[in-house]
Design a protein around this motif. Sequence first.
Motif, PDB file in Angstrom:
ATOM      1  N   HIS A   1      -1.288 -11.396  14.456  1.00 53.64           N
ATOM      2  CA  HIS A   1       0.031 -12.117  14.484  1.00 53.64           C
ATOM      3  C   HIS A   1       0.380 -13.167  13.266  1.00 53.64           C
ATOM      4  O   HIS A   1       1.663 -13.329  12.954  1.00 53.64           O
ATOM      5  CB  HIS A   1       0.400 -12.766  15.675  1.00 53.64           C
ATOM      6  N   TYR A   2      -0.541 -13.631  12.590  1.00 52.12           N
ATOM      7  CA  TYR A   2      -0.475 -14.706  11.666  1.00 52.12           C
ATOM      8  C   TYR A   2      -0.067 -14.081  10.405  1.00 52.12           C
ATOM      9  O   TYR A   2       0.792 -14.431   9.757  1.00 52.12           O
ATOM     10  CB  TYR A   2      -1.713 -15.420  11.333  1.00 52.12           C
ATOM     11  N   TYR A   3      -0.637 -12.629  10.081  1.00 48.50           N
ATOM     12  CA  TYR A   3      -0.147 -12.018   8.897  1.00 48.50           C
ATOM     13  C   TYR A   3       1.139 -11.160   9.393  1.00 48.50           C
ATOM     14  O   TYR A   3       1.958 -10.693   8.571  1.00 48.50           O
ATOM     15  CB  TYR A   3      -1.234 -10.943   8.652  1.00 48.50           C
ATOM     16  N   PHE A   4       1.352 -10.664  10.705  1.00 49.37           N
ATOM     17  CA  PHE A   4       2.524  -9.744  10.946  1.00 49.37           C
ATOM     18  C   PHE A   4       2.950 -10.152  12.119  1.00 49.37           C
ATOM     19  O   PHE A   4       2.578  -9.716  13.270  1.00 49.37           O
ATOM     20  CB  PHE A   4       1.893  -8.249  11.073  1.00 49.37           C
ATOM     21  N   PRO A   5       3.881 -11.039  12.297  1.00 41.46           N
ATOM     22  CA  PRO A   5       4.106 -11.680  13.542  1.00 41.46           C
ATOM     23  C   PRO A   5       4.880 -10.730  14.453  1.00 41.46           C
ATOM     24  O   PRO A   5       4.390 -10.901  15.583  1.00 41.46           O
ATOM     25  CB  PRO A   5       5.518 -12.248  13.062  1.00 41.46           C
ATOM     26  N   GLN A   6       5.521  -9.575  14.061  1.00 38.90           N
ATOM     27  CA  GLN A   6       5.899  -8.515  14.898  1.00 38.90           C
ATOM     28  C   GLN A   6       5.180  -7.201  14.685  1.00 38.90           C
ATOM     29  O   GLN A   6       4.897  -6.936  13.464  1.00 38.90           O
ATOM     30  CB  GLN A   6       7.714  -8.357  14.776  1.00 38.90           C
ATOM     31  N   LYS A   7       5.122  -6.290  15.762  1.00 39.87           N
ATOM     32  CA  LYS A   7       4.504  -5.003  15.287  1.00 39.87           C
ATOM     33  C   LYS A   7       5.233  -4.399  14.324  1.00 39.87           C
ATOM     34  O   LYS A   7       4.776  -3.520  13.474  1.00 39.87           O
ATOM     35  CB  LYS A   7       4.492  -4.331  16.626  1.00 39.87           C
ATOM     36  N   ASP A   8       6.606  -4.510  14.164  1.00 34.55           N
ATOM     37  CA  ASP A   8       7.296  -3.835  13.324  1.00 34.55           C
ATOM     38  C   ASP A   8       6.772  -4.241  11.835  1.00 34.55           C
ATOM     39  O   ASP A   8       7.100  -3.502  10.831  1.00 34.55           O
ATOM     40  CB  ASP A   8       9.018  -3.984  13.484  1.00 34.55           C
ATOM     41  N   ASP A   9       6.707  -5.540  11.664  1.00 37.30           N
ATOM     42  CA  ASP A   9       6.388  -6.136  10.440  1.00 37.30           C
ATOM     43  C   ASP A   9       4.981  -5.196   9.784  1.00 37.30           C
ATOM     44  O   ASP A   9       4.806  -4.908   8.701  1.00 37.30           O
ATOM     45  CB  ASP A   9       5.976  -7.408  10.358  1.00 37.30           C
ATOM     46  N   LEU A  10       4.234  -5.092  10.950  1.00 37.13           N
ATOM     47  CA  LEU A  10       2.985  -4.280  10.514  1.00 37.13           C
ATOM     48  C   LEU A  10       3.135  -3.051  10.129  1.00 37.13           C
ATOM     49  O   LEU A  10       2.574  -2.471   9.234  1.00 37.13           O
ATOM     50  CB  LEU A  10       1.940  -4.437  11.800  1.00 37.13           C
ATOM     51  N   LEU A  11       3.957  -2.370  10.900  1.00 30.15           N
ATOM     52  CA  LEU A  11       4.295  -0.931  10.732  1.00 30.15           C
ATOM     53  C   LEU A  11       5.093  -0.812   9.425  1.00 30.15           C
ATOM     54  O   LEU A  11       4.577   0.359   8.537  1.00 30.15           O
ATOM     55  CB  LEU A  11       5.430  -0.461  11.772  1.00 30.15           C
ATOM     56  N   ILE A  12       5.897  -1.681   8.778  1.00 29.69           N
ATOM     57  CA  ILE A  12       6.390  -1.368   7.666  1.00 29.69           C
ATOM     58  C   ILE A  12       5.319  -1.534   6.536  1.00 29.69           C
ATOM     59  O   ILE A  12       5.380  -0.519   5.572  1.00 29.69           O
ATOM     60  CB  ILE A  12       7.602  -2.855   7.246  1.00 29.69           C
ATOM     61  N   GLU A  13       4.483  -2.454   6.565  1.00 30.34           N
ATOM     62  CA  GLU A  13       3.507  -2.554   5.484  1.00 30.34           C
ATOM     63  C   GLU A  13       2.542  -1.614   5.543  1.00 30.34           C
ATOM     64  O   GLU A  13       2.039  -1.062   4.348  1.00 30.34           O
ATOM     65  CB  GLU A  13       2.912  -4.109   5.680  1.00 30.34           C
ATOM     66  N   ALA A  14       2.054  -1.027   6.717  1.00 29.49           N
ATOM     67  CA  ALA A  14       1.081   0.009   7.004  1.00 29.49           C
ATOM     68  C   ALA A  14       1.590   1.303   6.390  1.00 29.49           C
ATOM     69  O   ALA A  14       1.239   2.055   5.577  1.00 29.49           O
ATOM     70  CB  ALA A  14       0.690   0.185   8.518  1.00 29.49           C
ATOM     71  N   LEU A  15       3.090   1.394   6.525  1.00 26.37           N
ATOM     72  CA  LEU A  15       3.812   2.636   6.019  1.00 26.37           C
ATOM     73  C   LEU A  15       3.931   2.739   4.465  1.00 26.37           C
ATOM     74  O   LEU A  15       3.620   3.680   3.881  1.00 26.37           O
ATOM     75  CB  LEU A  15       5.215   2.724   7.088  1.00 26.37           C
ATOM     76  N   ASN A  16       4.598   1.248   4.078  1.00 28.74           N
ATOM     77  CA  ASN A  16       4.652   1.438   2.623  1.00 28.74           C
ATOM     78  C   ASN A  16       3.358   1.553   1.953  1.00 28.74           C
ATOM     79  O   ASN A  16       3.341   2.055   0.807  1.00 28.74           O
ATOM     80  CB  ASN A  16       5.066  -0.096   2.192  1.00 28.74           C
ATOM     81  N   ASP A  17       2.253   0.816   2.582  1.00 27.86           N
ATOM     82  CA  ASP A  17       0.786   1.237   1.788  1.00 27.86           C
ATOM     83  C   ASP A  17       0.418   2.641   1.814  1.00 27.86           C
ATOM     84  O   ASP A  17       0.004   3.395   0.674  1.00 27.86           O
ATOM     85  CB  ASP A  17       0.024   0.209   2.266  1.00 27.86           C
ATOM     86  N   TYR A  18       0.579   3.305   2.964  1.00 27.12           N
ATOM     87  CA  TYR A  18       0.460   4.555   3.016  1.00 27.12           C
ATOM     88  C   TYR A  18       1.194   5.603   1.952  1.00 27.12           C
ATOM     89  O   TYR A  18       0.525   6.569   1.430  1.00 27.12           O
ATOM     90  CB  TYR A  18       0.515   5.174   4.505  1.00 27.12           C
ATOM     91  N   SER A  19       2.617   5.202   1.993  1.00 28.04           N
ATOM     92  CA  SER A  19       3.155   5.988   1.137  1.00 28.04           C
ATOM     93  C   SER A  19       2.941   5.879  -0.377  1.00 28.04           C
ATOM     94  O   SER A  19       2.708   6.839  -1.206  1.00 28.04           O
ATOM     95  CB  SER A  19       4.673   5.414   1.222  1.00 28.04           C
ATOM     96  N   SER A  20       2.614   4.686  -0.748  1.00 27.91           N
ATOM     97  CA  SER A  20       2.399   4.511  -2.299  1.00 27.91           C
ATOM     98  C   SER A  20       0.820   5.138  -2.674  1.00 27.91           C
ATOM     99  O   SER A  20       0.876   5.920  -3.435  1.00 27.91           O
ATOM    100  CB  SER A  20       2.470   3.047  -2.573  1.00 27.91           C
ATOM    101  N   ARG A  21      -0.045   4.852  -1.636  1.00 30.59           N
ATOM    102  CA  ARG A  21      -1.443   5.597  -1.779  1.00 30.59           C
ATOM    103  C   ARG A  21      -1.207   7.365  -1.839  1.00 30.59           C
ATOM    104  O   ARG A  21      -1.894   7.791  -2.651  1.00 30.59           O
ATOM    105  CB  ARG A  21      -2.491   5.232  -0.652  1.00 30.59           C
ATOM    106  N   THR A  22      -0.118   7.908  -1.006  1.00 27.38           N
ATOM    107  CA  THR A  22      -0.227   9.117  -0.972  1.00 27.38           C
ATOM    108  C   THR A  22       0.538   9.585  -2.458  1.00 27.38           C
ATOM    109  O   THR A  22       0.115  10.606  -2.830  1.00 27.38           O
ATOM    110  CB  THR A  22       0.786   9.565   0.302  1.00 27.38           C
ATOM    111  N   MET A  23       1.675   8.811  -2.638  1.00 28.15           N
ATOM    112  CA  MET A  23       2.217   9.190  -3.974  1.00 28.15           C
ATOM    113  C   MET A  23       1.413   9.192  -5.120  1.00 28.15           C
ATOM    114  O   MET A  23       1.211   9.960  -6.076  1.00 28.15           O
ATOM    115  CB  MET A  23       3.636   8.124  -4.299  1.00 28.15           C
TER     116      MET A  23
END
Lengths: 195, 195
Positions: free
Chosen positions: B47-69
């Motif tokens: 929660h310190y890094y990602f207060p809401q689960k949605d914050d975590l999801l956004i970062e996980a998704l962006n990282d996944y997308s750029s690594r895939t790209m």
Amino acid sequence: MNAPVSTGSTREQIVAHAQTLIRQRGYNGFSYRDLAEHVGVKTASIHYYFPQKDDLLIEALNDYSSRTMQLINGIDESLPAAARLDRYAQMLAGGPRDQVCMCGMLAADFASVSDRVRAALQAFFRVHETWLTKVLTDGARDGSLKPCVDPQAEARTLFASFQGALLASRLFQTPERIFDVVAGIESRQAATAAR
Amino acid sequence: MNAPVSTGSTREQIVAHAQTLIRQRGYNGFSYRDLAEHVGVKTASIHYYFPQKDDLLIEALNDYSSRTMQLINGIDESLPAAARLDRYAQMLAGGPRDQVCMCGMLAADFASVSDRVRAALQAFFRVHETWLTKVLTDGARDGSLKPCVDPQAEARTLFASFQGALLASRLFQTPERIFDVVAGIESRQAATAAR
DNA sequence: GTCTATAAACGGATAGAC
DNA sequence: GTCTATCCGTTTATAGAC
């Protein structure tokens, strides 16, 4: 595909609404509380019919499978294969825009479901793939579709395309992507096509 | 596609394990507690890094997308289109057998995610569809794939096929179904193929 | 930055009255 | 059959010590 009318017995309504919720939110995305509110009963009533959530899932899945099978068996086999494929796509595209195939959804929820459910899902996939295999081979014979080297493998891919297209259709809020699938197949149809 | 090594900073490890859990169980299928146990910290740290689960999801998704790209951009454009398609399929089939594409998974979790996530998912789909469109048009030019009437629509279907095939591969516990997709495409290749 | 402790709501599930 | 009431573990999230 459309959900059944929710005017039956309590048990039937529970199953019908469970199907809707699973197709919208997935197995982990709804609770007995959600379901109870939709049906208009208390959660204890649902536990009366379906003690465990897995019991509910099994029945919802079996009902969905048999209703789906009725629908594809209702597609007239005397039609040209390409026309049958169109019907199949219309069936998929005809469902509510916020819902995908229950079995595509549960395939995504693979890690959360029991072995019994996994086996039922495999059976669902195989039934549809077998039906599509017949469409592809019939299409090669009646000239409405281009012959392919390995109809079974093509049918597996075709079914995967439909499942993926359902997810994409919802994501982009358009049924177009389902018809892309049949358009692609039919654009490869034999020059001597008999439609 | 494989998960990144989990030897980075706490933040990086959280994101990496979140990606794994989402690809296995979906957004509603894991909790901060699960994630904390995998990383070896307490939930409050997440929660310190990602207060809401949605914050975590956004970062996980962006990282996944750029690594895939990065991965698809790493596929040599001088290769024949059919060979590039093979590489793409190998990339998909190379991931852990119990995980599917994060974005296919989240497309199934459509009802549970924020508009921001939905937009990011659409962007992911479009990037891959655009890349596949280029492969199809290049394939028509270099002769390694059969020309098609509407390469964009074919690419949308092709991407849907891969997403569906990933779900089916996991359901049937075999990577074969991913290669069915390319085999189907390549069985339609021009007679004058240049591989 | 990471922890303990805790809040407040939600999860599946059961007992027992009616 | 359906309800009220309840159990008890889980979930997301926060406050505050270290």
